[in-house]
Design a protein around this motif. Structure first.
Motif, PDB file in Angstrom:
ATOM      1  N   ILE A  51       0.854  -1.183   0.000  1.00 25.62           N
ATOM      2  CA  ILE A  51       0.000   0.000   0.000  1.00 25.62           C
ATOM      3  C   ILE A  51       0.890   1.233   0.000  1.00 25.62           C
ATOM      4  N   GLU A  52       0.725   2.053  -1.025  1.00 25.10           N
ATOM      5  CA  GLU A  52       1.499   3.286  -1.143  1.00 25.10           C
ATOM      6  C   GLU A  52       0.765   4.477  -0.544  1.00 25.10           C
ATOM      7  N   GLU A  53      -0.556   4.436  -0.641  1.00 25.61           N
ATOM      8  CA  GLU A  53      -1.333   5.569  -0.150  1.00 25.61           C
ATOM      9  C   GLU A  53      -2.768   5.124   0.127  1.00 25.61           C
ATOM     10  N   LEU A  54      -3.339   5.685   1.172  1.00 26.44           N
ATOM     11  CA  LEU A  54      -4.731   5.439   1.519  1.00 26.44           C
ATOM     12  C   LEU A  54      -5.376   6.803   1.696  1.00 26.44           C
ATOM     13  N   LEU A  55      -6.418   7.060   0.908  1.00 23.16           N
ATOM     14  CA  LEU A  55      -7.047   8.377   0.918  1.00 23.16           C
ATOM     15  C   LEU A  55      -8.524   8.282   1.251  1.00 23.16           C
ATOM     16  N   GLU A  56      -9.006   9.260   1.989  1.00 27.55           N
ATOM     17  CA  GLU A  56     -10.421   9.475   2.212  1.00 27.55           C
ATOM     18  C   GLU A  56     -10.694  10.896   1.723  1.00 27.55           C
ATOM     19  N   PRO A  57     -10.986  11.037   0.431  1.00 25.83           N
ATOM     20  CA  PRO A  57     -11.070  12.362  -0.179  1.00 25.83           C
ATOM     21  C   PRO A  57     -12.160  13.249   0.421  1.00 25.83           C
ATOM     22  N   VAL A  58     -11.869  14.524   0.418  1.00 28.92           N
ATOM     23  CA  VAL A  58     -12.845  15.540   0.828  1.00 28.92           C
ATOM     24  C   VAL A  58     -13.181  16.380  -0.398  1.00 28.92           C
ATOM     25  N   PRO A  59     -14.365  16.960  -0.436  1.00 22.87           N
ATOM     26  CA  PRO A  59     -14.761  17.742  -1.606  1.00 22.87           C
ATOM     27  C   PRO A  59     -13.933  19.024  -1.763  1.00 22.87           C
ATOM     28  N   THR A  60     -13.858  19.481  -2.987  1.00 22.19           N
ATOM     29  CA  THR A  60     -13.080  20.671  -3.318  1.00 22.19           C
ATOM     30  C   THR A  60     -13.902  21.947  -3.088  1.00 22.19           C
ATOM     31  N   GLU A  61     -13.215  23.065  -3.118  1.00 15.86           N
ATOM     32  CA  GLU A  61     -13.891  24.366  -3.001  1.00 15.86           C
ATOM     33  C   GLU A  61     -14.846  24.588  -4.177  1.00 15.86           C
ATOM     34  N   PHE A  63     -16.598  22.322  -5.620  1.00 21.40           N
ATOM     35  CA  PHE A  63     -17.812  21.584  -5.281  1.00 21.40           C
ATOM     36  C   PHE A  63     -18.646  22.354  -4.266  1.00 21.40           C
ATOM     37  N   LYS A  64     -17.977  23.038  -3.347  1.00 25.91           N
ATOM     38  CA  LYS A  64     -18.680  23.842  -2.337  1.00 25.91           C
ATOM     39  C   LYS A  64     -19.548  24.901  -3.005  1.00 25.91           C
ATOM     40  N   ALA A  69     -24.787  22.244   0.388  1.00 24.43           N
ATOM     41  CA  ALA A  69     -25.354  21.285   1.346  1.00 24.43           C
ATOM     42  C   ALA A  69     -24.586  19.966   1.321  1.00 24.43           C
ATOM     43  N   ASP A  70     -24.368  19.426   0.128  1.00 23.87           N
ATOM     44  CA  ASP A  70     -23.606  18.177   0.032  1.00 23.87           C
ATOM     45  C   ASP A  70     -22.144  18.391   0.424  1.00 23.87           C
ATOM     46  N   TYR A  71     -21.607  19.543   0.119  1.00 23.11           N
ATOM     47  CA  TYR A  71     -20.237  19.851   0.522  1.00 23.11           C
ATOM     48  C   TYR A  71     -20.107  19.741   2.044  1.00 23.11           C
ATOM     49  N   ASN A  72     -21.050  20.323   2.753  1.00 26.33           N
ATOM     50  CA  ASN A  72     -21.030  20.286   4.217  1.00 26.33           C
ATOM     51  C   ASN A  72     -21.077  18.852   4.727  1.00 26.33           C
ATOM     52  N   LYS A  73     -21.974  18.048   4.144  1.00 27.01           N
ATOM     53  CA  LYS A  73     -22.131  16.649   4.551  1.00 27.01           C
ATOM     54  C   LYS A  73     -20.868  15.849   4.247  1.00 27.01           C
ATOM     55  N   LEU A  74     -20.343  15.997   3.041  1.00 28.77           N
ATOM     56  CA  LEU A  74     -19.189  15.206   2.618  1.00 28.77           C
ATOM     57  C   LEU A  74     -17.885  15.664   3.268  1.00 28.77           C
ATOM     58  N   SER A  75     -17.858  16.880   3.772  1.00 24.31           N
ATOM     59  CA  SER A  75     -16.661  17.381   4.452  1.00 24.31           C
ATOM     60  C   SER A  75     -16.524  16.787   5.851  1.00 24.31           C
ATOM     61  N   LYS A  76     -17.602  16.224   6.371  1.00 22.03           N
ATOM     62  CA  LYS A  76     -17.591  15.702   7.737  1.00 22.03           C
ATOM     63  C   LYS A  76     -17.691  14.187   7.803  1.00 22.03           C
ATOM     64  N   ASN A  77     -18.084  13.564   6.713  1.00 22.17           N
ATOM     65  CA  ASN A  77     -18.241  12.109   6.678  1.00 22.17           C
ATOM     66  C   ASN A  77     -17.609  11.561   5.405  1.00 22.17           C
ATOM     67  N   PRO A  78     -16.644  10.643   5.526  1.00 24.38           N
ATOM     68  CA  PRO A  78     -16.018  10.096   4.315  1.00 24.38           C
ATOM     69  C   PRO A  78     -17.005   9.215   3.545  1.00 24.38           C
ATOM     70  N   TRP A  79     -17.016   9.368   2.246  1.00 20.75           N
ATOM     71  CA  TRP A  79     -17.891   8.564   1.394  1.00 20.75           C
ATOM     72  C   TRP A  79     -17.115   7.642   0.482  1.00 20.75           C
ATOM     73  N   PHE A  80     -15.821   7.859   0.373  1.00 24.68           N
ATOM     74  CA  PHE A  80     -15.005   7.032  -0.506  1.00 24.68           C
ATOM     75  C   PHE A  80     -13.694   6.700   0.179  1.00 24.68           C
ATOM     76  N   LEU A  81     -13.172   5.543  -0.139  1.00 21.57           N
ATOM     77  CA  LEU A  81     -11.847   5.117   0.310  1.00 21.57           C
ATOM     78  C   LEU A  81     -11.066   4.764  -0.948  1.00 21.57           C
ATOM     79  N   ILE A  82      -9.918   5.384  -1.113  1.00 22.69           N
ATOM     80  CA  ILE A  82      -9.072   5.107  -2.277  1.00 22.69           C
ATOM     81  C   ILE A  82      -7.770   4.514  -1.782  1.00 22.69           C
TER      82      ILE A  82
END
Length: 87
Positions: A51-61, A63-64, A69-82
Motif C-alpha cells: 500500500i502506497e497511499e490510503l485516501l479518504e477524499p474531501v470535496p473541493t472548493e 464543489f462547495k 449542502a452536500d459539501y457540508n455533509k461530505l466534508s464531515k463524513n467520508p464517502w469514498f476510500l481510495i
C-alpha cells in the motif's frame, strides 16, 4: 460510512448494497459491496501488493460553490476510500 448510512447491524458482514445517486437531473441506481476494512486490505497484502497511499477524499472548493449542502455533509463524513497499491 456505508455501515452507518445504510443502517446495517453487522459491521463484519459483506453485503451487496443498492443506492440511488442523482447526478444532475438523472437518477442512477448504483450497486456496490460493503465490507469491513480488513477484507479490503488483507487480500491486497496477501497478493503481494504494497500500500502506497490510503485516501479518504474531501470535496473541493469548486464543489462547495456548486452544492453547499452536500459539501457540508461530505466534508464531515467520508464517502469514498481510495487505496493506491503496487505489486
Amino acid at each position: 460510512m456505508d455501515f452507518t448510512v445504510f443502517d446495517r447491524d453487522n459491521y463484519f458482514a459483506t453485503e451487496l448494497l443498492t443506492d440511488h445517486w442523482q447526478p444532475g437531473n438523472k437518477k442512477v441506481e448504483v450497486q456496490f459491496y460493503r465490507r469491513p476494512l480488513n477484507q479490503i486490505i488483507s487480500p491486497l497484502l496477501k497478493a503481494g501488493f504494497q500500500i502506497e497511499e490510503l485516501l479518504e477524499p474531501v470535496p473541493t472548493e469548486k464543489f462547495k460553490e456548486a452544492d453547499p449542502a452536500d459539501y457540508n455533509k461530505l466534508s464531515k463524513n467520508p464517502w469514498f476510500l481510495i487505496i493506491k497499491a503496487r505489486n
